[in-house]
Design a protein around this motif. Structure first.
Motif, PDB file in Angstrom:
ATOM      1  N   GLU A 115       5.245  -2.054   9.634  1.00  0.00           N
ATOM      2  CA  GLU A 115       5.104  -3.504   9.664  1.00  0.00           C
ATOM      3  C   GLU A 115       3.700  -3.925   9.236  1.00  0.00           C
ATOM      4  N   ILE A 116       2.716  -3.184   9.711  1.00  0.00           N
ATOM      5  CA  ILE A 116       1.329  -3.496   9.346  1.00  0.00           C
ATOM      6  C   ILE A 116       1.140  -3.342   7.835  1.00  0.00           C
ATOM      7  N   ALA A 117       1.633  -2.241   7.290  1.00  0.00           N
ATOM      8  CA  ALA A 117       1.499  -1.998   5.856  1.00  0.00           C
ATOM      9  C   ALA A 117       2.211  -3.074   5.041  1.00  0.00           C
ATOM     10  N   GLU A 118       3.380  -3.476   5.517  1.00  0.00           N
ATOM     11  CA  GLU A 118       4.122  -4.521   4.805  1.00  0.00           C
ATOM     12  C   GLU A 118       3.346  -5.827   4.805  1.00  0.00           C
ATOM     13  N   ASP A 119       2.744  -6.177   5.932  1.00  0.00           N
ATOM     14  CA  ASP A 119       1.939  -7.402   6.008  1.00  0.00           C
ATOM     15  C   ASP A 119       0.737  -7.338   5.066  1.00  0.00           C
ATOM     16  N   VAL A 120       0.095  -6.186   5.022  1.00  0.00           N
ATOM     17  CA  VAL A 120      -1.046  -6.026   4.111  1.00  0.00           C
ATOM     18  C   VAL A 120      -0.593  -6.247   2.671  1.00  0.00           C
ATOM     19  N   ARG A 121       0.533  -5.630   2.330  1.00  0.00           N
ATOM     20  CA  ARG A 121       1.025  -5.774   0.955  1.00  0.00           C
ATOM     21  C   ARG A 121       1.364  -7.229   0.649  1.00  0.00           C
ATOM     22  N   VAL A 140       0.162   0.406  -0.390  1.00  0.00           N
ATOM     23  CA  VAL A 140      -0.616   0.476   0.850  1.00  0.00           C
ATOM     24  C   VAL A 140      -0.392   1.846   1.483  1.00  0.00           C
ATOM     25  N   ALA A 141      -1.477   2.545   1.770  1.00  0.00           N
ATOM     26  CA  ALA A 141      -1.383   3.867   2.387  1.00  0.00           C
ATOM     27  C   ALA A 141      -2.051   3.840   3.757  1.00  0.00           C
ATOM     28  N   VAL A 142      -1.325   4.262   4.768  1.00  0.00           N
ATOM     29  CA  VAL A 142      -1.879   4.386   6.120  1.00  0.00           C
ATOM     30  C   VAL A 142      -2.371   5.819   6.282  1.00  0.00           C
ATOM     31  N   LEU A 143      -3.666   5.983   6.398  1.00  0.00           N
ATOM     32  CA  LEU A 143      -4.233   7.325   6.449  1.00  0.00           C
ATOM     33  C   LEU A 143      -4.522   7.799   7.872  1.00  0.00           C
ATOM     34  N   SER A 144      -4.513   6.872   8.810  1.00  0.00           N
ATOM     35  CA  SER A 144      -4.821   7.286  10.176  1.00  0.00           C
ATOM     36  C   SER A 144      -4.240   6.271  11.139  1.00  0.00           C
ATOM     37  N   VAL A 145      -3.707   6.768  12.266  1.00  0.00           N
ATOM     38  CA  VAL A 145      -3.239   5.903  13.349  1.00  0.00           C
ATOM     39  C   VAL A 145      -4.171   6.177  14.525  1.00  0.00           C
ATOM     40  N   GLU A 146      -5.008   5.194  14.820  1.00  0.00           N
ATOM     41  CA  GLU A 146      -6.037   5.382  15.827  1.00  0.00           C
ATOM     42  C   GLU A 146      -5.501   5.094  17.218  1.00  0.00           C
ATOM     43  N   VAL A 147      -6.029   5.758  18.211  1.00  0.00           N
ATOM     44  CA  VAL A 147      -5.678   5.410  19.594  1.00  0.00           C
ATOM     45  C   VAL A 147      -6.785   4.546  20.169  1.00  0.00           C
TER      46      VAL A 147
ATOM     47  N   GLN B  90      -0.287  15.151   2.268  1.00  0.00           N
ATOM     48  CA  GLN B  90       1.009  14.707   1.806  1.00  0.00           C
ATOM     49  C   GLN B  90       1.301  13.344   2.403  1.00  0.00           C
ATOM     50  N   MET B  91       1.853  12.474   1.584  1.00  0.00           N
ATOM     51  CA  MET B  91       2.187  11.131   2.037  1.00  0.00           C
ATOM     52  C   MET B  91       3.686  11.027   2.267  1.00  0.00           C
ATOM     53  N   LEU B  92       4.055  10.322   3.314  1.00  0.00           N
ATOM     54  CA  LEU B  92       5.461  10.088   3.636  1.00  0.00           C
ATOM     55  C   LEU B  92       5.769   8.614   3.397  1.00  0.00           C
ATOM     56  N   PRO B  93       6.920   8.307   2.804  1.00  0.00           N
ATOM     57  CA  PRO B  93       7.251   6.896   2.586  1.00  0.00           C
ATOM     58  C   PRO B  93       7.554   6.190   3.899  1.00  0.00           C
ATOM     59  N   GLU B 101       9.692   8.154  -5.747  1.00  0.00           N
ATOM     60  CA  GLU B 101       8.667   9.199  -5.757  1.00  0.00           C
ATOM     61  C   GLU B 101       7.272   8.607  -5.657  1.00  0.00           C
ATOM     62  N   ALA B 102       7.147   7.304  -5.766  1.00  0.00           N
ATOM     63  CA  ALA B 102       5.831   6.670  -5.632  1.00  0.00           C
ATOM     64  C   ALA B 102       5.955   5.504  -4.667  1.00  0.00           C
ATOM     65  N   PRO B 103       6.072   5.791  -3.377  1.00  0.00           N
ATOM     66  CA  PRO B 103       6.309   4.710  -2.404  1.00  0.00           C
ATOM     67  C   PRO B 103       5.158   3.733  -2.349  1.00  0.00           C
ATOM     68  N   ASP B 104       5.491   2.455  -2.283  1.00  0.00           N
ATOM     69  CA  ASP B 104       4.459   1.437  -2.169  1.00  0.00           C
ATOM     70  C   ASP B 104       3.836   1.421  -0.794  1.00  0.00           C
ATOM     71  N   LEU B 105       4.644   1.754   0.216  1.00  0.00           N
ATOM     72  CA  LEU B 105       4.151   1.804   1.589  1.00  0.00           C
ATOM     73  C   LEU B 105       4.295   3.243   2.070  1.00  0.00           C
TER      74      LEU B 105
END
Lengths: 147, 198
Positions: A115-121, A140-147, B90-93, B101-105
């Protein structure tokens, strides 16, 4: 956000806040130079995208990536330049008039990351189209989920 | 699982459990026995190897100009970049997108694995070890949510009842991953590698 522009005589950052990188045309894409014209417009847009991203509930910060940093030092066709040499978190590129964006974030688990990523996009897309550009892919790539 | 090391940084770990900082410290040495067979370490070495090359070039040019020596802040910045780059992995969609193969999220596998390990460690008698997260086929539900499978290796206390523990662990992992990422965990494969007295 780390400041790499700490060498004597190095140009200061073009903006107060680091964390943005912009793809410029070949003629203007000189790393460390003051952006002008169309590039400056993208810099302003990238800054706006960065600020809008940080304002999304659940976004902890923009995440730096080595790829983005190395890309900022390149002068290839995409010509991603660094604003003050600090190209992290938000990358805008423009090809054939279409602006694309890649945004890397860390999030807090106040709500699901998708949901957060979708809002950012959504917000980034709105800003780009609101600035009068045709928008392409906004990733949008989420690289970390912080606690 | 993360911990705080001597420098105060959260000790980010690869999917196999090895700390990223340890790998960086050994980047100029040949891979050890574990690294030679571990896909996580091999991928991380490839990423860090590019950084090490860039750093080596910088050192070479800086040797000619002492005034260009990178500051401690710059070195710390580069390490933060390296940690962030390896975290990507590795990224997961997160949602169904086109092209698939190239997820936006997307979300990094490592961040989901860290979440799973943290959940498992929160159960008395359980110590999480390696964790892998993979997409499964079909990759998405009708509503676009991504489907994943979790593979988790653990060490358990000798006092635990494995049958009930496994059910509890699976449920907690499914719930925490769904609530924090939106991913649907369709299976949790648990391997018990060790038993400890506690």
């Amino acid at each position: 956000m780390p400041d790499l522009s700490d060498q004597p005589g190095s140009p200061g950052p073009a903006t107060a806040d680091p964390g943005v990188a912009v793809a410029a045309d070949a003629a203007t894409g000189t790393p460390g130079s003051t952006p002008t014209g169309a590039t400056a417009e993208l810099v302003v847009l990238a800054q706006a995208v960065a600020e809008a991203t940080l304002a999304v509930p659940g976004v902890a910060r923009l995440e730096p990536t080595l790829r983005g940093h190395l890309r900022a030092l390149s002068t290839g066709p995409m010509n991603v330049i660094g604003v003050g040499g600090l190209p992290d978190g938000v990358v805008l590129s423009r090809r054939s008039g279409v602006v694309e964006a890649r945004i890397d974030v860390a999030v807090h688990p106040v709500r699901p990351a998708d949901e957060i990523a979708e809002d950012v996009r959504t917000r980034a897309t709105a800003l780009i189209t609101g600035a009068g550009h045709q928008v392409g892919r906004v990733a949008v790539a989420v690289l970390s989920v912080e606690v | 699982m993360t911990s705080t090391n001597e420098t105060g940084h959260d000790e980010a770990r690869l999917g196999c459990g090895r700390p990223i900082d340890d790998l960086w410290a050994r980047i100029e040495e040949p891979p050890d026995e574990h690294e030679r067979s571990c896909p996580d370490c091999q991928a991380a070495r490839a990423s860090l190897g590019r950084l090490e090359e860039a750093a080596r070039d910088l050192r070479t040019s800086d040797e000619r100009d002492p005034g260009m020596q990178p500051s401690d802040r710059a070195k710390a910045s580069i390490m933060e970049l390296a940690r962030a780059e390896v975290r990507r992995g590795q990224m997961l969609p997160l949602r169904q997108t086109t092209p698939p193969e190239a997820p936006d999220l997307a979300i990094s596998e490592q961040s989901v694995a860290t979440l799973v390990r943290r959940t498992a460690d929160g159960i008395p008698g359980v110590m999480a070890r390696r964790c892998r997260v993979r997409t499964v086929e079909p990759a998405h539900h009708a509503d676009g949510r991504s489907r994943v499978r979790v593979e988790l290796s653990t060490a358990l206390s000798a006092r635990t009842r494995m049958a009930s523990l496994a059910a509890d662990l699976r449920q907690r992992v499914r719930t925490s991953v769904r609530e924090q990422t939106g991913l649907d965990v369709v299976a949790v494969d648990i391997t018990v590698e060790d038993v400890f007295d506690a």
